[in-house]
Design an enzyme around this catalytic site. Structure first.
Site, PDB file in Angstrom:
ATOM      1  N   PRO A 290       0.864  -1.260  -0.091  1.00 56.81           N
ATOM      2  CG  PRO A 290       0.172  -0.858   2.184  1.00 56.81           C
ATOM      3  CD  PRO A 290       0.973  -1.804   1.251  1.00 56.81           C
ATOM      4  N   GLY A 291       0.290   2.434  -0.714  1.00 50.72           N
ATOM      5  CA  GLY A 291       1.111   3.464  -0.731  1.00 50.72           C
ATOM      6  C   GLY A 291       0.099   4.756  -0.696  1.00 50.72           C
ATOM      7  NE  ARG A 292      -3.956   6.164  -5.018  1.00 52.99           N
ATOM      8  CZ  ARG A 292      -3.913   6.951  -6.234  1.00 52.99           C
ATOM      9  NH1 ARG A 292      -4.145   8.346  -6.343  1.00 52.99           N
ATOM     10  NH2 ARG A 292      -3.388   6.293  -7.346  1.00 52.99           N
ATOM     11  CB  CYS A 360       2.668  30.126 -18.269  1.00 55.64           C
ATOM     12  SG  CYS A 360       2.150  31.056 -19.774  1.00 55.64           S
ATOM     13  CD  GLU A 361       1.166  24.341 -20.025  1.00 51.33           C
ATOM     14  OE1 GLU A 361       0.282  24.239 -20.893  1.00 51.33           O
ATOM     15  OE2 GLU A 361       2.339  24.541 -20.858  1.00 51.33           O
ATOM     16  CE1 TYR A 389       2.439   7.338  -6.816  1.00 48.23           C
ATOM     17  CE2 TYR A 389      -0.059   7.413  -5.595  1.00 48.23           C
ATOM     18  CZ  TYR A 389       1.193   6.755  -6.074  1.00 48.23           C
ATOM     19  OH  TYR A 389       1.663   5.513  -6.049  1.00 48.23           O
TER      20      TYR A 389
END
Length: 438
Positions: A290-292, A360-361, A389
């Site tokens: 498990p991570g998230r 700037c997107e 993440y």
């Protein structure tokens, strides 16, 4: 909308990890990642407990790609867990933090010879083989160093989990691992068994991320155990362990309904036990990664509100001092988040706005159409469930410094990672000789 992992104090400020978030913003600046240590430890212990309650021998290995620094390695070690790494950088972080590398699982679909050499030299517990050329590479490196290396092979069970197609990794059409249905997993196992200096300790799989259903995990357990039996019949070798990866979902918005870690582990364990009994085989060593689900809800990001731009009849844009540089997930996966105005956490939501990042997107949008109180320049926005993440994927796009990370516990907060400075941005710049001449 609910307050994810937060409370409100008498000032009407959001409290996280026992800390007034407005004070955190004033002390450490924004954008700012904040991690709740108690929540992280509670989730770690939940997974460890789930293995014990299901009578499983094995290990919980934290998937470090979700969030990693030396302090996080220390927490994982103190909780008695293993570590899943996918690069030389993650491995080196564990090494420098004094982690027991025998408890490390080294993944990656294109590990370099230098990374593998470091892993072999320093006694990494398991190298997870991902392609045929890697078999010979690991064997050759081990031979030259006089080492014997334990490996797993990454298997594609062919399970299509219902999640974003970018994070479905167990399907046949995936860059990761060997397929069962096309015979490649069997061929890889035979090559490893025939090789010297590498020992095939077991199998690995990972079917995707942010999964809320139980059925894909149970089905995966059945497929993996069937393949373990087929391997034994074909080669005479019984794999000692199966690593089932991770992928367990978390809360990002009201639409998400994740399960408790015990439910995920029980689904895999019950299916595995039933299949083992049917095959007359002992249970393999059981690994999950498990991570998230350990760090996702343990983190928030604090921003300072800047420009407020109303386009009559269309929408109101509220810009923050961060964006896709510190959280690229909305741009990559159309990820959705909840947020509150941290200094007005009790105030009624009265207007719908779109939270825009400063890059700037045109696609740098953090949250579309969220209801917030009356807002003004200088307010502090807290975005929930950013522990996984976000810092890991942060970039210096537009030459923006990566934010600091603070660890909060019982009303205390100290840096886990310092904020980058402008000088840090220039640190690796070099001037070619022909440009530096007068």
């Amino acid at each position: 909308m609910f307050l994810l992992r937060g409370e409100v104090n008498e000032k009407g400020h959001l409290v996280f990890g026992g800390c007034d978030t407005v004070k955190l913003a004033n002390t450490f600046g924004t954008p700012l990642y904040v991690m709740d240590e108690d929540y992280i430890r509670d989730r770690c212990r939940g997974y460890v407990r789930a293995l014990k309650e299901n009578g499983l021998e094995g290990m919980v290995a934290y998937a470090s790609k979700a969030f990693l620094n030396m302090a996080m390695v220390k927490i994982v070690a103190e909780e008695g867990m293993g570590l899943d790494v996918v690069s030389g950088g993650e491995l080196y972080t564990a090494y420098k933090a004094g982690f027991d590398l025998a408890k490390v699982f080294f993944h990656g679909n294109n590990k370099t010879p230098e990374e593998i050499a470091f892993a072999v030299e320093h006694g990494v517990g398991r190298i997870v083989i991902d392609h045929f050329a890697e078999i010979d590479m690991v064997a050759d490196i081990a031979r030259k160093r006089g080492k014997n290396v334990n490996v797993l092979i990454r298997v594609k069970p062919g399970v299509d989990a219902h999640t974003h197609h970018y994070i479905q990794t167990g399907k046949q059409d995936s860059k990761f691992g060997f397929g069962i249905s096309d015979g490649q997993a069997m061929e890889a196992a035979k090559r490893i068994i025939a090789s010297e200096h590498i020992h095939l300790a077991g199998l690995h799989c990972h079917i995707g991320s942010q999964i809320f259903e139980l059925k894909p995990f149970g089905l995966t357990a059945e497929i993996m155990e069937d393949f373990r039996l087929a391997l034994m019949k074909e080669t005479g070798e019984l794999m000692e362990e199966i690593n089932f990866g991770g992928g367990y979902g978390i809360h990002y918005t009201d639409a998400d309904h994740p399960l408790d870690p015990l439910e995920y582990i029980k689904e895999i364990a019950d299916a595995l036990k039933a299949r083992c009994a049917e095959h007359g085989l002992a249970l393999p060593r059981f690994i999950v990664e498990p991570g998230r689900s350990i760090v996702g809800e343990a983190g928030i990001t604090l921003y300072t509100l800047g420009s407020i731009k109303n386009i009559p009849g269309i929408r109101t844009y509220v810009s923050v001092d961060g964006g896709m540089g510190d959280n690229p997930r909305p741009a990559l996966y159309q990820a959705e988040y909840e947020a509150v105005v941290a200094n007005k956490a009790k105030a009624e939501a009265v207007r719908k706005v779109t939270v825009a990042g400063r890059c700037c997107e045109s696609g740098d949008m953090l949250i579309h159409d969220i209801a917030l109180p009356e807002i003004e320049v200088g307010d502090i926005l807290a975005v929930f469930s950013t522990g996984a993440y976000n810092y890991s994927m942060a970039s210096n796009y537009n030459r923006l410094p990566v934010p600091a990370v603070v660890l909060a516990k019982d009303g205390r907060a100290e840096l886990m990672v310092r904020r980058q400075t402008y000088d840090d941005l220039l640190h690796y710049d070099e001037m070619p000789s022909w440009l530096s001449k007068a």
